[in-house]
Motif scaffolding. Structure first.
Motif, PDB file in Angstrom:
ATOM      1  N   MET A   1       0.843  -1.186   0.000  1.00 25.04           N
ATOM      2  CA  MET A   1       0.000   0.000   0.000  1.00 25.04           C
ATOM      3  C   MET A   1       0.885   1.245   0.000  1.00 25.04           C
ATOM      4  N   THR A   2       0.396   2.266  -0.608  1.00 26.81           N
ATOM      5  CA  THR A   2       1.103   3.547  -0.624  1.00 26.81           C
ATOM      6  C   THR A   2       0.708   4.352   0.613  1.00 26.81           C
ATOM      7  N   ALA A   3       1.440   5.420   0.875  1.00 25.44           N
ATOM      8  CA  ALA A   3       1.141   6.276   2.029  1.00 25.44           C
ATOM      9  C   ALA A   3      -0.299   6.791   2.008  1.00 25.44           C
ATOM     10  N   PRO A   4      -0.794   7.329   0.863  1.00 25.33           N
ATOM     11  CA  PRO A   4      -2.190   7.783   0.873  1.00 25.33           C
ATOM     12  C   PRO A   4      -3.178   6.648   1.166  1.00 25.33           C
ATOM     13  N   ASP A   5      -2.883   5.437   0.678  1.00 23.15           N
ATOM     14  CA  ASP A   5      -3.750   4.293   0.965  1.00 23.15           C
ATOM     15  C   ASP A   5      -3.765   3.982   2.458  1.00 23.15           C
ATOM     16  N   ILE A   6      -2.573   3.988   3.068  1.00 27.75           N
ATOM     17  CA  ILE A   6      -2.480   3.706   4.510  1.00 27.75           C
ATOM     18  C   ILE A   6      -3.272   4.735   5.308  1.00 27.75           C
ATOM     19  N   VAL A   7      -3.114   6.016   4.963  1.00 25.54           N
ATOM     20  CA  VAL A   7      -3.836   7.075   5.685  1.00 25.54           C
ATOM     21  C   VAL A   7      -5.346   6.870   5.541  1.00 25.54           C
TER      22      VAL A   7
END
Length: 138
Positions: A1-7
């Motif tokens: 997952m990318t950072a925006p996905d994690i957030v």
């Protein structure tokens, strides 16, 4: 997952108020670090911590106000708010998430624990629920 996905997924998990909503975001050996509780190691302990927190403040909500990422970490800042001992409680916090393989390997929560302690001291109705969350700890 990318950072925006994690957030997005981390914030979404908070809206569900279900400890199991967090487990897909965590590595099996995840570590959670908190000012008011013992550190946890592994998904089972992390889930137990989330369940205790949610049982103490069943209407707890996390309002994400911003985030940043870099060097394998994501910082999320915002505020938690809900009802404890019959009255409102809220506090600002920053979560530092260390990612590995697109999952959360470590979450460190930074906030002033005196906000929560002050509410507990002033609201006797919160004492028994708080003690119950302490007694179910391993």
């Amino acid at each position: 997952m990318t950072a925006p996905d994690i957030v997005d997924r981390f914030a979404e998990a908070w809206t569900k108020m279900d400890p199991d909503a967090f487990t897909p975001l965590f590595r099996e050996d995840v570590r959670l670090i908190h000012p008011l509780d013992r550190n946890t190691r592994g998904v089972v302990e992390a889930r137990e911590f989330m369940a205790r927190t949610m049982s103490l403040i069943p209407d707890l909500r996390y309002e994400v106000q911003g985030w940043a990422s870099g060097s394998g970490h994501v910082l999320i800042w915002g505020r938690l708010h809900g009802t404890l001992g019959g009255g409102p409680i809220e506090w600002p916090l920053v979560d530092r998430l260390r990612l590995e393989d697109g999952l959360i390997a470590e979450r460190t929560a930074y906030f002033d624990p005196l906000v929560i302690i002050a509410v507990l001291v002033r609201r006797p109705r919160a004492w028994l629920p708080y003690l119950r969350t302490r007694l179910v700890r391993r």
